[in-house]
Enzyme design. Sequence first.
Site, PDB file in Angstrom:
ATOM      1  N   ASP A  95       0.842  -1.186   0.000  1.00  0.00           N
ATOM      2  CA  ASP A  95       0.000   0.000   0.000  1.00  0.00           C
ATOM      3  C   ASP A  95       0.885   1.246   0.000  1.00  0.00           C
ATOM      4  OD1 ASP A  95      -2.363   1.817   0.810  1.00  0.00           O
ATOM      5  OD2 ASP A  95      -3.277  -0.174   0.810  1.00  0.00           O
ATOM      6  N   HIS A 133      -3.583   6.082   3.560  1.00  0.00           N
ATOM      7  CA  HIS A 133      -4.341   4.940   3.034  1.00  0.00           C
ATOM      8  C   HIS A 133      -3.829   3.615   3.605  1.00  0.00           C
ATOM      9  CE1 HIS A 133      -5.768   1.985   0.013  1.00  0.00           C
ATOM     10  NE2 HIS A 133      -6.788   2.819  -0.123  1.00  0.00           N
ATOM     11  N   SER A 291     -11.351  -0.710  -0.895  1.00  0.00           N
ATOM     12  CA  SER A 291     -10.067  -0.700  -0.172  1.00  0.00           C
ATOM     13  C   SER A 291     -10.256  -0.910   1.321  1.00  0.00           C
ATOM     14  CB  SER A 291      -9.344   0.636  -0.372  1.00  0.00           C
ATOM     15  OG  SER A 291      -8.468   0.595  -1.448  1.00  0.00           O
TER      16      SER A 291
END
Length: 360
Positions: A95, A133, A291
């Site tokens: 990620d 994220h 996600s």
Amino acid sequence: KIQYQVIMIVHGIVIEAAFGFSAELSNVALKIILDNKIEVESVEEDHYMKAGEVPGKIVFTWGVDRLDQSTNQYDSMYTPPCNLTGEGTDVYVLDSGLWYSHQEFSGRAVYLGCDPVDTLFGSNRSGLDCTGHGSHVAGTIGGDTFGVAPGSTLISVRVLDCSNLGTVNTIVLGIDCVLKKYKERKRSAVVNLSIYGEKSLLVKRAIDTLFRAGISVVSIAGNNENKPRDSCKVAPGSIQGVITVSASTRSDEAFVNSNAGVCVDLFAPGRDIQSATHICDTCQSTRTGSSTAAPHVTGAISLMLQKCPSMSPWMVRYTLLSQMVLPNKLDFSTLPSKFRLNTPNLLLHTSSLQCDMQCI
């Protein structure tokens, strides 16, 4: 006769996981390769892949609460099944990096030297998150308060840059590094890829290598702004063997912006999910999209691997889809009619895991 031999020296990076080679080629070198003057099976132009996120608003988290409830009547509690926490398992988070010092991770977020963005683009972050994220994903997998498997070890593999963009090269290099660390550490492992983009033969080969090594892979169906598109059109979620997750809402609807279709394996909470973020050691954010759904499933697999450390990716997949789901709980009225019959109506439910199951 005078014979001429063309000698071409190309500098690049060998990617063992994909049985390939990454390099920036001149027009002349590319022409030689395409004219089959050297033995190369195929040539693929690098392209971008991105995080599967839709912006959201701040709410109280509900995702892990849904995992141990038979209905969507919430009690603000989450109890992992069979007293499992994921302890002893490695979760490789491919990620944007991790915020290592965040209090959610209690020292379990680590860097083992895998940062393909640094390698390819000359940055110097050593897997440290710069968008939030990756930390959000990791918090859902294994955070102390937000996580499904709060005892798991969370390993940063930074394949997305500070714009949440990665390339085929960063992803296959990340997978290559995962394979090397897996062989060194000799611990059960699962990979989370909350990323999607165009299909890639190199990514497929690299993921197939993970399967052969014994590592399960969780990815996402992807998102679309206007309405769901066919999840089989994007990768890596469409690759056979990958556990592909789409997003559900607090009211057990299929999230209208997450992709659907036969390449989806199951749904998990993915709208307005609160978890860790970057910037500070106590910061939180709320995010939406497939996600945020996939890491719930990755955490569930971490629990399973704590109980059965040598379980193969194929048995992990079978156990997940036969034991750790609730069937026909989701309202598919938000989906286009063409997806309502061919999308599996399965919702992640960790409490369904059989504590006396035999490890195979």
